[in-house]
Motif scaffolding. Sequence first.
Motif, short mmCIF file in Angstrom:
data_model
loop_
_atom_site.label_atom_id
_atom_site.label_comp_id
_atom_site.label_asym_id
_atom_site.label_seq_id
_atom_site.Cartn_x
_atom_site.Cartn_y
_atom_site.Cartn_z
N ILE A 37 -34.74 5.93 -66.55
CA ILE A 37 -36.19 5.96 -66.30
C ILE A 37 -36.38 6.12 -64.80
O ILE A 37 -36.35 5.14 -64.05
N PRO A 38 -36.56 7.34 -64.32
CA PRO A 38 -36.55 7.57 -62.87
C PRO A 38 -37.81 7.09 -62.17
O PRO A 38 -38.86 6.90 -62.79
N TYR A 39 -37.67 6.92 -60.88
CA TYR A 39 -38.82 6.60 -60.03
C TYR A 39 -39.78 7.79 -60.04
O TYR A 39 -39.34 8.94 -59.91
N PRO A 40 -41.08 7.55 -60.17
CA PRO A 40 -42.04 8.68 -60.17
C PRO A 40 -42.09 9.34 -58.80
O PRO A 40 -42.35 8.69 -57.79
N LEU A 41 -41.85 10.61 -58.79
CA LEU A 41 -41.79 11.32 -57.51
C LEU A 41 -43.14 11.32 -56.80
O LEU A 41 -44.17 11.63 -57.41
N PRO A 42 -43.14 10.98 -55.52
CA PRO A 42 -44.39 11.07 -54.75
C PRO A 42 -44.69 12.51 -54.38
O PRO A 42 -43.85 13.40 -54.57
N PHE A 197 -28.52 5.39 -53.64
CA PHE A 197 -29.93 5.46 -54.00
C PHE A 197 -30.14 6.03 -55.40
O PHE A 197 -30.90 5.52 -56.21
N GLY A 198 -29.46 7.12 -55.72
CA GLY A 198 -29.75 7.89 -56.92
C GLY A 198 -29.57 7.15 -58.22
O GLY A 198 -30.31 7.38 -59.18
N LYS A 199 -28.57 6.27 -58.31
CA LYS A 199 -28.31 5.55 -59.56
C LYS A 199 -29.47 4.61 -59.89
O LYS A 199 -29.97 4.59 -61.01
N THR A 200 -29.88 3.83 -58.92
CA THR A 200 -30.94 2.85 -59.14
C THR A 200 -32.25 3.52 -59.47
O THR A 200 -32.97 3.10 -60.39
N TYR A 201 -32.59 4.58 -58.75
CA TYR A 201 -33.90 5.20 -58.88
C TYR A 201 -33.91 6.38 -59.84
O TYR A 201 -34.92 7.07 -59.97
N LEU A 208 -28.62 10.95 -52.04
CA LEU A 208 -28.96 10.06 -50.93
C LEU A 208 -28.13 8.79 -51.04
O LEU A 208 -28.05 8.17 -52.10
N GLY A 209 -27.49 8.42 -49.93
CA GLY A 209 -26.70 7.20 -49.88
C GLY A 209 -26.69 6.64 -48.48
O GLY A 209 -27.14 7.31 -47.52
N PHE A 210 -26.16 5.43 -48.33
CA PHE A 210 -26.20 4.74 -47.05
C PHE A 210 -24.87 4.03 -46.77
O PHE A 210 -24.14 3.65 -47.70
N ALA A 211 -24.58 3.85 -45.49
CA ALA A 211 -23.45 3.04 -45.05
C ALA A 211 -23.97 2.00 -44.06
O ALA A 211 -24.80 2.31 -43.20
N VAL A 212 -23.46 0.77 -44.19
CA VAL A 212 -23.87 -0.36 -43.35
C VAL A 212 -22.62 -0.99 -42.76
O VAL A 212 -21.64 -1.22 -43.49
N ALA A 213 -22.64 -1.28 -41.48
CA ALA A 213 -21.50 -1.96 -40.86
C ALA A 213 -21.89 -2.43 -39.46
O ALA A 213 -22.85 -1.94 -38.86
N ARG A 214 -21.13 -3.35 -38.95
CA ARG A 214 -21.28 -3.78 -37.55
C ARG A 214 -20.35 -2.92 -36.67
O ARG A 214 -19.47 -2.22 -37.16
#
Length: 331
Positions: A37-42, A197-201, A208-214
Amino acid sequence: MTVVSAIWHGGDLDTAKRLFPDAPDPWLDLSTGINPIPYPLPDIPASAWQRLPGRAEEAGLLAAARRAYGVPADAGLIAAPGTQILIELLPALGRAGDRIAVVGPTYGEHVRTWRKAGHEVAEVQSLAEAGDARVLVLVNPNNPDGGIVAPGELDDVARRFAARGGLIIVDEAFADFEPGTSIVPTLPPSTLVLRSFGKTYGLAGLRLGFAVARGDLTARLAERLGPWAVPGPALVVGTTALADRGWRDAAARARAGDAERLDRLLAKIGRVIGGTSLFRLVETEQAADLFDRLGRHGIYVRRFQDQPLRLRFGLPAGEAAWSRLAAALAG
């Protein structure tokens, strides 16, 4: 360069159609772990398609992601056109001669990319078996069994790795709908986290994806990505969706209910041995026959090269899809 074998992935309907040429259309693709059930596109302004992505738009996306994922203020955060490209770049953070430990069985691309880059890779079954590896890779929650390592335990391991110059990579592709599993809010040193991002939404095609680190880890990856890594339409959609906490909370509750419903259905044909709110893993002696039966009904599920008794089922979308799956399983 080391040659590694191809990996079977979900969502490959070309293969499904080749295996089952007489299956009815449309296909019911349950081979992925993508929110059905995807996020409704803006609304996407024409300028997002017509010009190169701007720094202000990218900054807006990163600010929304920082809030959504609970990224500490002193941690680095970058966006990429999907987490797969980040996985491909991760070996650049290693050094010649590094030993890599990947906790598995898990998403096969982690082993594949490090081996392709010429590193010695060991698949281990637990954090304790990592031994003297310099880099430890963990998918948390794990794909495909949904196994979770608590953030506190992972934090302790990360600090031990950091003390000897090691690195931990945590792939949290399925963490959004599993509360309390993410290590991002308490991000320890020498730890890099991937978020999808894509799996959840339900918008995997957006990439779209992200990387987080110090430290400088995200900067090193960003340098390899180059400019304009995320296209303008993805910046617009990602910024809007990540800021919509109400939608994500409601989707998490709904998909958890769907996963429970799927468990009840799958219990009739095998043993449900794990999963997340977006997929379930079944073990049965009849896995091969079941895969074929479903395929002939135009239903594609995820099979595994190294685990022939297991099948992974994504969530159906809508009552018609649920009924179609139930009928095929009963048959």
